[in-house]
Motif scaffolding. Structure first.
Motif, PDB file in Angstrom:
ATOM      1  N   ASN A 433       0.817  -1.217   0.000  1.00  0.00           N
ATOM      2  CA  ASN A 433       0.000   0.000   0.000  1.00  0.00           C
ATOM      3  C   ASN A 433       0.851   1.267   0.000  1.00  0.00           C
ATOM      4  N   GLU A 434       1.953   1.246  -0.707  1.00  0.00           N
ATOM      5  CA  GLU A 434       2.796   2.435  -0.806  1.00  0.00           C
ATOM      6  C   GLU A 434       2.028   3.572  -1.484  1.00  0.00           C
ATOM      7  N   ASP A 435       2.386   4.793  -1.101  1.00  0.00           N
ATOM      8  CA  ASP A 435       1.712   5.972  -1.653  1.00  0.00           C
ATOM      9  C   ASP A 435       2.340   6.330  -3.003  1.00  0.00           C
ATOM     10  N   ASP A 436       2.144   5.436  -3.986  1.00  0.00           N
ATOM     11  CA  ASP A 436       2.734   5.662  -5.314  1.00  0.00           C
ATOM     12  C   ASP A 436       1.685   5.635  -6.421  1.00  0.00           C
ATOM     13  N   GLY A 437       0.409   5.604  -6.021  1.00  0.00           N
ATOM     14  CA  GLY A 437      -0.666   5.640  -7.001  1.00  0.00           C
ATOM     15  C   GLY A 437      -0.950   4.318  -7.687  1.00  0.00           C
ATOM     16  N   LEU A 438      -0.287   3.248  -7.281  1.00  0.00           N
ATOM     17  CA  LEU A 438      -0.438   1.957  -7.965  1.00  0.00           C
ATOM     18  C   LEU A 438      -1.216   0.936  -7.143  1.00  0.00           C
ATOM     19  N   THR A 439      -1.638   1.317  -5.955  1.00  0.00           N
ATOM     20  CA  THR A 439      -2.298   0.355  -5.075  1.00  0.00           C
ATOM     21  C   THR A 439      -3.545  -0.243  -5.714  1.00  0.00           C
ATOM     22  N   GLU A 440      -4.380   0.590  -6.333  1.00  0.00           N
ATOM     23  CA  GLU A 440      -5.617   0.098  -6.949  1.00  0.00           C
ATOM     24  C   GLU A 440      -5.314  -0.875  -8.076  1.00  0.00           C
ATOM     25  N   THR A 441      -4.293  -0.554  -8.875  1.00  0.00           N
ATOM     26  CA  THR A 441      -3.900  -1.457  -9.967  1.00  0.00           C
ATOM     27  C   THR A 441      -3.419  -2.790  -9.424  1.00  0.00           C
ATOM     28  N   ARG A 442      -2.682  -2.757  -8.332  1.00  0.00           N
ATOM     29  CA  ARG A 442      -2.183  -3.998  -7.732  1.00  0.00           C
ATOM     30  C   ARG A 442      -3.333  -4.870  -7.251  1.00  0.00           C
ATOM     31  N   TYR A 443      -4.303  -4.238  -6.595  1.00  0.00           N
ATOM     32  CA  TYR A 443      -5.465  -5.008  -6.127  1.00  0.00           C
ATOM     33  C   TYR A 443      -6.217  -5.622  -7.308  1.00  0.00           C
TER      34      TYR A 443
END
Length: 465
Positions: A433-443
């Motif tokens: 859940n790093e604050d890099d804007g990619l969390t949603e894509t990872r999920y």
């Protein structure tokens, strides 16, 4: 405003036993900051806790030297006033963390005398200057106040950071079990003497210590159940030799070492080896790494780092063939980079009876000059094996991925596990859940993997968190 007063009144109606339970969940900083503005009853309740932690970092957070000095004065005044208004009760733990101790020696002595009078069981003295640290400096060590030694048989845990001490004074501690030394210059001879005269110590932690020639304790048994060596400097070769028949937990972080270790194998529960301080790739370390692992053949839990994964494939073939480990839970700190695949396969082959595999996805150094002795294509590597590790078809039941970044390398490996793992029952994916804007894509990728796998491997339990 009226509502806030009403809330305060309602809290004040609660019994003291319940108020103490509420305050006990707050860190010392929060309790100090929040309850000191309330009525006297709250302040008395807060002082009913049994763990005291005076930490300069709670008060000093400015980059301005002038403001920093003012904040530091507030901190010292707070300590003085707190002790002056203290009402007698039992204290289990006392911790003092303050930099530049020579400038406030009277305050430190008052604190330690206070702790000694209360016969605390756990004492922490941290005099390091984390903000302006300029490396190791023996002259910066502040001597342990003599009042500490008055604790005698009441002291069970002692943690010293940037403190100088006389090892013979430890004769007074006939109940000391847990000793932690950090940012301290110490000789091997001193450590050996310490363990000899204070034989109740069963847990020893050394962190950022210097002045050690090596860690050769000789053949005489040391009765530690827990040993941690973290980022310590040694003057000669990094050599660890000790006879620890009852050792259960061993953690090492630093440069590659050679070892001659005797333990009672069945006692060993957990080993954590981290060579991430190595700044250069050296394939000649491969045989040494195999030998280190073989010092702990029956540990239940084994954790290794990315450096080991990249180097160990170069070990001599005969050494690799005899590297059998009875590990039940294998933990890899990895990026799942192609350079690490050979080391991962090596460990899966060596750990023939693991039941759980954990991948902690991190940001370790991947060495560009590492030229793996195998094809770097991920799909070809996993799906074109001549034979599969024995643990995949006989024992591996759970695969766990922590801080998953949902990369192709992770998911190709998981698909391989699903296809080959004949007794595999669970795959647990914990998304980064790093604050890099990619969390949603990872999920999204993780859920796609789960849904696709569910259609083909309906016996598997796959979770995404």
């Amino acid at each position: 405003m009226a509502t806030e007063n009403n809330n305060l009144d309602l809290f004040s109606l609660l019994p003291e036993s319940l108020l103490l339970a509420i305050v006990s969940f707050l860190p010392f900083k929060e309790a100090a900051a929040r309850t000191c503005i309330l009525n006297k009853k709250w302040l008395n309740i807060w002082q009913s806790g049994k763990d005291i932690d005076f930490d300069e970092n709670f008060f000093v957070d400015s980059t301005s030297d002038e403001i920093k000095q003012a904040q530091r004065k507030v901190f010292i005044d707070f300590i003085t006033n707190w002790i002056a208004h203290f009402t007698h009760r039992d204290i289990n733990k006392f911790s003092l963390k303050i930099s530049n101790p020579h400038s406030c020696s009277n305050t430190i002595e008052s604190c330690v005398e206070f702790a000694a009078q209360l016969r605390v069981n756990v004492l922490t003295l941290d005099f390091s200057n984390k903000i302006n640290s300029n490396g190791n400096n023996n002259n910066a060590l502040f001597p342990v106040p003599t009042q500490v030694y008055q604790l005698g048989s009441s002291l069970e845990t002692l943690k010293l950071c940037s403190c100088g001490f006389d090892v013979l004074d430890f004769l007074n501690f006939d109940a000391l079990r847990d000793l932690s030394l950090s940012s301290i210059g110490i000789k091997r001879k001193t450590l050996k003497t310490l363990l000899k005269i204070c034989m109740t110590i069963d847990s020893l932690s050394l962190e950022n210590c210097w002045g050690l020639e090596d860690l050769n304790f000789g053949d005489e048994p040391i009765w530690l159940t827990r040993l941690v060596v973290n980022k310590c400097e040694m003057d000669s070769d990094y050599y660890l030799s000790f006879n620890a028949p009852v050792l259960k937990y061993f953690k090492y972080s630093g440069l590659v070492f050679t070892a001659d270790i005797f333990i009672y194998a069945r006692k060993m529960k957990e080993v954590d080896i981290d060579f991430s301080l190595e700044s250069r790739y050296n394939s000649e370390h491969a045989d040494d790494l195999c030998e280190v692992l073989l010092e702990f053949p029956k540990t239940k839990i084994l954790t290794v780092c990315s450096y080991l994964l990249q180097v160990i494939p170069y070990a001599d073939e005969l050494t690799r063939e005899h590297s059998e480990l009875k590990v039940k839970h294998l933990i890899l700190n990895t990026q799942m980079h192609p350079n690490e695949l050979g080391g991962l396969e090596f460990l899966l082959n060596s750990c023939t009876s693991i039941e759980k595999l954990t991948l902690n996805i991190g940001s370790g150094v991947i060495f560009e000059d590492c030229k793996p002795p195998y094809a770097g294509d991920l799909k070809k590597f996993w799906l074109c094996r001549e034979y599969f590790p024995e643990c995949l078809v006989r024992s591996l039941k759970v695969v766990e991925v922590n801080k998953s970044k949902a990369t192709d390398s992770e998911y190709i490996f998981l698909w391989f596990m699903m296809h080959i793992g004949e007794v595999l029952e669970e795959i647990n994916i914990n998304i980064c859940n790093e604050d890099d804007g990619l969390t949603e894509t990872r999920y999204e990728r993780a859920w796609n993997l789960k849904n696709n796998a569910k259609r083909r491997f309906n016996h598997l339990q796959i979770s995404v968190h």
